[in-house]
Design a protein around this motif. Sequence first.
Motif, PDB file in Angstrom:
ATOM      1  N   ASN A 163       0.809  -1.203   0.000  1.00  0.00           N
ATOM      2  CA  ASN A 163       0.000   0.000   0.000  1.00  0.00           C
ATOM      3  C   ASN A 163       0.853   1.268   0.000  1.00  0.00           C
ATOM      4  O   ASN A 163       0.647   2.173  -0.820  1.00  0.00           O
ATOM      5  CB  ASN A 163      -0.939   0.000   1.207  1.00  0.00           C
ATOM      6  CG  ASN A 163      -1.896   1.168   1.203  1.00  0.00           C
ATOM      7  OD1 ASN A 163      -2.577   1.417   0.213  1.00  0.00           O
ATOM      8  ND2 ASN A 163      -1.956   1.886   2.318  1.00  0.00           N
ATOM      9  N   CYS A 164       1.868   1.329   0.904  1.00  0.00           N
ATOM     10  CA  CYS A 164       2.697   2.542   0.994  1.00  0.00           C
ATOM     11  C   CYS A 164       4.159   2.269   0.652  1.00  0.00           C
ATOM     12  O   CYS A 164       4.976   3.186   0.664  1.00  0.00           O
ATOM     13  CB  CYS A 164       2.595   3.140   2.395  1.00  0.00           C
ATOM     14  SG  CYS A 164       3.389   2.141   3.683  1.00  0.00           S
ATOM     15  N   GLY A 166       6.701  -3.628   6.337  1.00  0.00           N
ATOM     16  CA  GLY A 166       5.768  -4.082   7.365  1.00  0.00           C
ATOM     17  C   GLY A 166       6.206  -5.444   7.875  1.00  0.00           C
ATOM     18  O   GLY A 166       7.339  -5.875   7.642  1.00  0.00           O
ATOM     19  N   VAL A 167       5.309  -6.136   8.569  1.00  0.00           N
ATOM     20  CA  VAL A 167       5.631  -7.438   9.153  1.00  0.00           C
ATOM     21  C   VAL A 167       4.591  -8.466   8.719  1.00  0.00           C
ATOM     22  O   VAL A 167       3.384  -8.232   8.833  1.00  0.00           O
ATOM     23  CB  VAL A 167       5.669  -7.365  10.698  1.00  0.00           C
ATOM     24  CG1 VAL A 167       5.914  -8.756  11.292  1.00  0.00           C
ATOM     25  CG2 VAL A 167       6.744  -6.399  11.160  1.00  0.00           C
ATOM     26  N   THR A 168       5.075  -9.584   8.209  1.00  0.00           N
ATOM     27  CA  THR A 168       4.205 -10.713   7.885  1.00  0.00           C
ATOM     28  C   THR A 168       4.418 -11.797   8.928  1.00  0.00           C
ATOM     29  O   THR A 168       5.552 -12.187   9.213  1.00  0.00           O
ATOM     30  CB  THR A 168       4.516 -11.286   6.496  1.00  0.00           C
ATOM     31  OG1 THR A 168       4.216 -10.297   5.506  1.00  0.00           O
ATOM     32  CG2 THR A 168       3.687 -12.525   6.212  1.00  0.00           C
ATOM     33  N   CYS A 225       1.117  -3.141   8.562  1.00  0.00           N
ATOM     34  CA  CYS A 225       2.076  -2.051   8.361  1.00  0.00           C
ATOM     35  C   CYS A 225       1.789  -0.947   9.385  1.00  0.00           C
ATOM     36  O   CYS A 225       0.691  -0.373   9.390  1.00  0.00           O
ATOM     37  CB  CYS A 225       1.958  -1.498   6.941  1.00  0.00           C
ATOM     38  SG  CYS A 225       3.040  -0.082   6.603  1.00  0.00           S
ATOM     39  N   GLU A 226       2.749  -0.681  10.241  1.00  0.00           N
ATOM     40  CA  GLU A 226       2.558   0.340  11.273  1.00  0.00           C
ATOM     41  C   GLU A 226       2.479   1.745  10.691  1.00  0.00           C
ATOM     42  O   GLU A 226       1.838   2.630  11.256  1.00  0.00           O
ATOM     43  CB  GLU A 226       3.703   0.274  12.292  1.00  0.00           C
ATOM     44  CG  GLU A 226       3.709  -0.977  13.140  1.00  0.00           C
ATOM     45  CD  GLU A 226       4.779  -0.944  14.200  1.00  0.00           C
ATOM     46  OE1 GLU A 226       5.554   0.048  14.211  1.00  0.00           O
ATOM     47  OE2 GLU A 226       4.854  -1.889  15.018  1.00  0.00           O
ATOM     48  N   LYS A 227       3.108   1.971   9.547  1.00  0.00           N
ATOM     49  CA  LYS A 227       3.172   3.325   8.990  1.00  0.00           C
ATOM     50  C   LYS A 227       1.831   3.776   8.413  1.00  0.00           C
ATOM     51  O   LYS A 227       1.362   4.889   8.698  1.00  0.00           O
ATOM     52  CB  LYS A 227       4.252   3.390   7.907  1.00  0.00           C
ATOM     53  CG  LYS A 227       4.463   4.793   7.362  1.00  0.00           C
ATOM     54  CD  LYS A 227       5.674   4.866   6.447  1.00  0.00           C
ATOM     55  CE  LYS A 227       5.896   6.304   5.970  1.00  0.00           C
ATOM     56  NZ  LYS A 227       7.076   6.410   5.080  1.00  0.00           N
ATOM     57  N   CYS A 228       1.197   2.911   7.601  1.00  0.00           N
ATOM     58  CA  CYS A 228      -0.064   3.329   6.967  1.00  0.00           C
ATOM     59  C   CYS A 228      -1.280   2.591   7.522  1.00  0.00           C
ATOM     60  O   CYS A 228      -2.428   2.916   7.171  1.00  0.00           O
ATOM     61  CB  CYS A 228       0.003   3.136   5.459  1.00  0.00           C
ATOM     62  SG  CYS A 228       0.038   1.403   4.928  1.00  0.00           S
ATOM     63  N   GLY A 229      -1.052   1.580   8.363  1.00  0.00           N
ATOM     64  CA  GLY A 229      -2.168   0.860   8.965  1.00  0.00           C
ATOM     65  C   GLY A 229      -2.758  -0.231   8.100  1.00  0.00           C
ATOM     66  O   GLY A 229      -3.742  -0.877   8.485  1.00  0.00           O
TER      67      GLY A 229
END
Length: 440
Positions: free
Chosen positions: A27-28, A32-34, A54-58
């Motif tokens: 998305n961004c 992120g973390v899988t 993803c902590e940045k974009c949710g």
Amino acid sequence: MGSSKPIFPELNPDDPEATEIESLCMNCHSNGVTRLLLTKIPFFMDVIVMSFSCEKCGYQNNELQSGAPVAEKGIRIYLEVESPKDLNRQVVKSDYTSIKIPKLQFETTSQSQKGEVTTVEGIIDRAILGLEQDQTVRRQTHSEDAAKIDDFIEKLKTLKNLKEPFSLILEDVSGNSFIENPYSPQKDKNCKREYFLRTKEQNHLVGVYAHDEVVDSAILKPIQEGEYPLENFEGEVLQFATNCPGCNAPCETNMKMTNIPHFKEVLIMATVCDVCGLRTNEVKSGGGIEPKGLHIEVTVNSKEDFSRDVLKSETCHLGIPELDLEVGPNALGGRFTTVEGLISAVKEQLSDPKHSHMFGDSIEKESKDKFQEFLKKFDEILDGKFKVTIVLDDPAGNSYIQSLSESDEPDEFLKITHYERSFEQNEELGLNDMKTENYQ
């Protein structure tokens, strides 16, 4: 012998053993973390649960993939949805499942949706959600098409009102789809299952290739006639590496060819897993498919009947009419035992929480009590207090029940009938020259 734990353990909330991998957010485009979790869906198969965040974009995404091997055959499941109980049936479908609702001429194709655990109502809701996507834009740019889609969405919503029954068809070339039987262990009168052999193209779709397609035929040494005579294998126990059907851990299978008197040669295969302790014994016919199907009925009247030898092949259906019980060929597999051993095996599989759909945290007390009463019937049968009829129906004709007459002809309590197979039975055995995609 390899890992001390199953590759796909039972789900444990206190020790989930999830694996975390840093991965790209689609998305961004940040990292992120899988999270990957290898576990089991109770009573069905091994799965890989994947969760991305993803902590940045949710952005979040959840996905389910089958960890089980591709089944030997594809499966086609027909369900008549008539009541709210049918709408609430649990459904497990793989990536390779196509869904049809003939009443609305609705179809989702294979690999158009990810595998998931859902319900019949959930399938309808997901179809509605997919159609509603982009409707706001579509109403401004293609108003006529948007209106037709809105009409169709209303028809899908109407299905959940159950003013009229409708049919739902799942077709999965990988063979890893399932619809719950809420009436288990009784026969599911609203659901029908068919198995079919995949075409070459379908095998390639699920990653299955013939040996000559992946190995250079030039390096294969052809077997000369008479080089390996059958007599060399009779009496010899062969051993080969395999994976445990219970936990998928590496183990070994022993195989031996033997002869059932007055019947035919069979292969007995035994597997013992040192990791989970599973022990299996399976019998496969050493001959080909017989010209006709075979229907066998034996009335169990005495202890002598319990001692009859029984060969139930891997294509044979088992029934006990007095209990309204029918067991498909995949439930018990192929086995050589006695009538007593066969009845005990059915009871054991039904009462084992690892295999029975009747056990679970959410089961109603009334249903559980009813099921326990059903299991007591097996004790009455084994004690000789409840007389029953054992029915074996084998389209391949490779099953057998011993006769107690001196001439080996069927005795007074044994009935054997040969029959012409139906088109569907021939397809299940791979005898029809027909492609699944042309099936109507």
